[in-house]
Design a protein around this motif. Structure first.
Motif: not given
Length: 253
Positions: A107-112, A128-131, A134-142
């Motif tokens: 559910g969190i991933a969909e909102e991100v 921008v991507g990520g994952g 356990d509720g911890v969001v990582t955003l990576n990209g450029t």
């Protein structure tokens, strides 16, 4: 003429020296520890009036503030800590703030994904991507350097209910004139090509990205076919100032 006495005994007086030193160290009219209630009151006022966090309790020990209680989002937690640290008299903050968890990471991933998709400053030159774990969001990209896109995205994601933390691994691309010219030139030629122009009809930003940094062009995202991938790569290689092309485009096999 003999020297006149003014009644000052020049013999050393250690006790008086210590008293004078202490007097100089403590501001006149302020006793040690007197400022602590004022600091605590200022923290409480800031949390209440600026952030509307009335359920957060504040404890002060020396120059360390401990914040305890529930907050709605990670954004609230982050703001409470950072704004407390910015106040005079506060050197460290210990956080015992709690955030309600989400039912699951999906559910969190969909909102991100939605937060990134609807961010109006995302362009064909940003990726921008990520994952979520356990509720911890990582955003990576450029992203391009025309504004603080990383800061904007952090705020959007941190305000999603259930997010416990946001790890930012987004890097900013070069702001050189050469790279800016490459970005605009490659994108214009690609979207004018008969095989790729259909992307301009379905979305403001196509599903593929043209990332340019130090004249290295990375093609990433998705296209409809291997033919489109080859066309986009060919257009990119034809750009005179391109130093290297990396094709990471995905398409149905």
């Amino acid at each position: 003429m003999s020297a006149q006495s003014i009644g000052w005994d020049s013999r050393p007086r250690p006790t008086m020296a210590i008293v004078v030193a202490l007097y100089l160290m403590i501001p006149h009219g302020v006793s040690a520890g007197e400022g602590q209630p004022a600091v605590q009151a200022e923290v409480e006022k800031m949390l209440r009036d600026d952030l509307d966090l009335e359920q957060v309790a504040v404890a002060l020990a020396g120059s360390e503030v401990t914040l305890t209680g529930p907050v709605a989002t990670f954004w609230d937690k982050n703001e409470a800590i950072n704004r407390t640290l910015a106040l005079d008299g506060v050197e460290t903050v210990a956080s015992e703030l709690t955030i309600p968890g989400a039912e699951d990471d999906a559910g969190i991933a969909e909102e991100v994904v939605e937060a990134i998709r609807t961010y109006r400053f995302i362009t064909i030159w940003d990726y921008v991507g990520g994952g979520v774990i356990d509720g911890v969001v990582t955003l990576n990209g450029t992203v391009t350097p025309d504004r603080d896109k990383s800061g904007d995205l952090f705020e959007r994601v941190a305000k999603i209910p259930g997010v416990q933390d946001v790890q930012m691994r987004i890097v900013q691309q070069s702001a050189s004139r050469r790279d800016n010219d490459l970005r605009r030139g490659i994108a214009a030629r690609a979207l004018r090509h008969p095989a790729l122009s259909h992307y301009t009809l379905v979305a403001d930003v196509p599903p593929f990205r043209i990332v340019v940094d130090q004249a290295v062009v990375t093609l990433v995202g998705a296209v409809r076919s291997g033919v489109e991938s080859n066309i986009l790569e060919s257009i990119t290689r034809q750009s005179f100032e391109t130093r290297e092309v990396v094709n990471l485009l995905q398409y149905p096999q």
